[in-house]
Structures are given as C-alpha cells and as structure tokens.
Design an enzyme around this catalytic site. Structure first.
Site, PDB file in Angstrom:
ATOM      1  N   ASP A   2       0.818  -1.212   0.000  1.00 53.59           N
ATOM      2  CA  ASP A   2       0.000   0.000   0.000  1.00 53.59           C
ATOM      3  C   ASP A   2       0.855   1.267   0.000  1.00 53.59           C
ATOM      4  O   ASP A   2       2.025   1.244   0.371  1.00 53.59           O
ATOM      5  CB  ASP A   2      -0.880   0.038   1.267  1.00 53.59           C
ATOM      6  CG  ASP A   2      -2.055  -0.934   1.182  1.00 53.59           C
ATOM      7  OD1 ASP A   2      -2.115  -1.731   0.233  1.00 53.59           O
ATOM      8  OD2 ASP A   2      -2.911  -0.886   2.092  1.00 53.59           O
ATOM      9  N   HIS A  41       4.198  -1.893   3.105  1.00 49.54           N
ATOM     10  CA  HIS A  41       4.146  -0.599   2.412  1.00 49.54           C
ATOM     11  C   HIS A  41       5.433  -0.419   1.608  1.00 49.54           C
ATOM     12  O   HIS A  41       6.518  -0.449   2.190  1.00 49.54           O
ATOM     13  CB  HIS A  41       3.960   0.530   3.432  1.00 49.54           C
ATOM     14  CG  HIS A  41       2.648   0.439   4.166  1.00 49.54           C
ATOM     15  ND1 HIS A  41       2.465  -0.394   5.254  1.00 49.54           N
ATOM     16  CD2 HIS A  41       1.450   1.031   3.927  1.00 49.54           C
ATOM     17  CE1 HIS A  41       1.211  -0.285   5.663  1.00 49.54           C
ATOM     18  NE2 HIS A  41       0.569   0.567   4.884  1.00 49.54           N
TER      19      HIS A  41
HETATM   20 ZN   LIG Z   1      -2.604   3.017   3.334  1.00 48.77          ZN
END
Ligand SMILES: [Zn+2]
Length: 349
Positions: free
Chosen positions: A108, A262
């Site tokens: 993400d 991430h």
């Molecule tokens: Zn996020």
C-alpha cells in the site's frame, strides 16, 4: 484443476478476460497464462514481440460445460462488505490433513520512485506476483516526480503485478463529506488509469474502513474490495528484522494470509526479502501434502482457493476463537503472537 481446464483458463486470461484491472493487459495476461500453464506442467506459450499469444479455439469434441467460468477473477464479495472482505482475507479453510498454507503479498501507499523499484527486484528474485494499492495524487501532474512515479507505475504493471486504488490522498473515508468520498475514489481511479492505461478494479480503503453508503458506491462501480489479514505496523518501524519476525509468527499462527506491507519504507523491503527467503525454505511439498508448508501465490489463486474451501465461520471473531483454541492445544506453553491479539480492525459497514 485438470490440465484441460487449466489450459482453458490460461487461454481465457490470454484472451483478455482479466478483470483484476479494467482493461486487460496482454503482457500481464500472458504472465498469468504462463504461470497457470507452468503449474499444470505444460510448456509455456511463447510470446513473440511482446504480444499476447494467439488464442486457440478449444479442441474439437470438447464439452463446453467442462470449460471454466470465462471470468477468471473470483467474485466472492459483490456486496462489497468489509465484514466479508476481512473474512475472505483470512484465506481458505484448512481441511484435516491439508498442510498447504497460502500466502499472498499486497503493498500500500505507493508508488514511490525511491523504494518501489527495490520491492520489484525482491519480488522478481523470488518469482512472486503481488498486488499494489496506489495513492492517486502521486501519479497526477507534470512535475518531474509525478512523471517518474508514472514510469515506476508502468514498471509495476509490466512486471505482472496487480494494481488497485487506495484513494487519491489516503483519507479516512468514514469521516469525509460524501462528495469528497467520491472524489477520493474516482479521481484516484482516473489518475491510475491515465498512468497505466487501465482503470483499477481492486480497491482497498485506507485503514480498512468503509461505511455502508461508500460500500454501495463501490458496488455500483463493480470493484473488488481487498483487505488483508497479516500486518506488522511497518509504517512505524525501521527494524526489518522485527517486522519479519512479527509477520512470520502471524503466518505460522494464522496458517497463511494476505500480507500487508508498504512499498514506501526501506525496512519493509528488508522484511520482505527475509520473509520470502524464509517462505522459500519452508515451502509446501506436494509430495507430502499433509506436512505444513507455505505456498506463495498471487491474489487470484489465493481467492480461488478460498472460494473452493471457504471458512466455516460467520465472521473473523468466530474464526479467531477457533484459531486461538487450536493454537493453545498445539502449543500449550507458547503464547499466540502478540501482534495478532493486539490487532483490531473495524467492521464499519
Ligand atoms: Zn494506506
């Protein structure tokens, strides 16, 4: 899956019936097709000049009813319910004697020109296809950074990974005015489409939170809601070893899952390399199917396995109770991983 149905599915992917992304991408479809064909033990289809392989009609005499659904994406959550999406993220139910544990990777908050290429290299080295959920505003505009970010975005797609929408500015959708919610979803979708030529049909809301109204708007757009089941707070840690330890413990505890990392953090790339190496060394062996081992798959295969063997629980709470009881029975002197117990995820709708 039989060789025949695997080939047919591979060909349907190659033909472009790929709905994980808006319009199909020939290279991506071919990558998927190749992976499926490889899995069935057949020769890979050659890909001349970067074009999709020719689509062959089924051999004469094949019963059409034996062919798989022409849409390869498993639509398991058309209501776009977060409650259901959290449960789906937990993966397939493990039947007794089934040691295979599926793991799939999602990233993400990118793309990020500095860090995303490092993740691409690690994934390529381990031959893993993942899904990336992007923030639209990184891809907008003519500034040097935006141009570079779009270039990275195209590299992600060219490498055969899936792409999803993670809103335009990473806003918490449940506290925004409704007009802003729609802008967060649609403007980001357009920015991604402008960057890679395809409208993303996967969506992950920031913080995993949606309300009923927004769920309905996403339903109208026909997107697939993808959440996750394993995370280690990597946005707040600079310690790749600690992130890796937490992810590994949780995967052991939960028996696989959808991992969230991430691709904007160096420590997360370090943790990814460590985890993929560990998973390589603890691979599931089809010759000994009852022995616990891991198989890293793409998101489509993960959800297909879930569809074939759904969790026999109504929600994650029930699943968690059953899981922790099983863990205590198997490991009477070992506590469950704290990161799992501490994780709370709102089921807003
Ligand atoms: Zn996020």
């Amino acid at each position: 899956m039989s060789r025949l149905s695997t080939l047919a599915l591979a060909l349907s992917l190659a033909a472009g019936s790929w709905v994980g992304l808006g319009k199909p991408d020939a290279a991506q479809a071919h990558t998927m097709a190749k992976a499926l064909v490889a899995r069935a033990g057949m020769a890979a289809i050659p890909l001349p000049g970067g074009l999709a392989p020719p689509v062959e009609p089924p051999a004469p005499g094949v019963d059409p009813s034996l062919l798989p659904d022409p849409t390869p994406w498993p639509r398991l959550n058309p209501a776009v319910s977060t409650r259901r999406a959290w449960l789906l993220a937990e993966g397939p139910h493990h039947a007794a004697g089934d040691g295979r544990r599926l793991v799939t990777f999602t990233f993400d908050d990118g793309p990020f020109p500095e860090t995303t290429p490092v993740f691409l290299k690690v994934l390529a080295r381990h031959e893993v296809k993942a899904a990336f959920f992007w923030i639209g505003h990184y891809l907008e505009g003519e500034a040097d950074r935006a141009v570079k970010t779009r270039e990275i975005a195209r590299q992600v797609v060219a490498a055969g990974h899936l792409v999803g929408n993670h809103t335009h500015d990473h806003m918490r959708l449940t506290i925004l005015p409704r007009a802003d919610v729609l802008e967060q979803i649609d403007r980001s979708g357009l920015a991604i489409e402008n960057a890679i030529g395809k409208r993303p049909m996967l969506f992950r809301p920031p913080f995993g939170q949606l309300d009923a109204w927004t769920s309905e708007r996403l339903q109208e757009r026909g997107v697939e809601l993808v959440l996750w089941s394993v995370e280690a707070g990597d946005m707040k840690s600079d310690d790749g070893q600690q992130i890796f330890d937490s992810l590994r413990e949780q995967l052991e505890y939960a028996g696989g899952g959808i991992v969230l990392l991430h691709d904007v953090r160096w420590a997360s790339a370090d943790a990814l390399e460590k985890l993929l190496s560990w998973l390589d060394h603890h691979r599931w062996d089809p010759a000994r199917p009852d022995v616990t081992g891991y198989q890293v798959t793409d998101l489509v295969q993960y959800l297909r396995a879930t569809a074939a063997s759904p969790q026999p629980f109504d929600d994650r709470g029930e699943l968690e109770q059953a899981r922790s009881a099983a863990w205590r029975k198997q490991h009477p002197s070992r506590a469950a991983p704290p990161a799992v117990l501490a994780t709370t995820r709102a089921e807003v709708d």
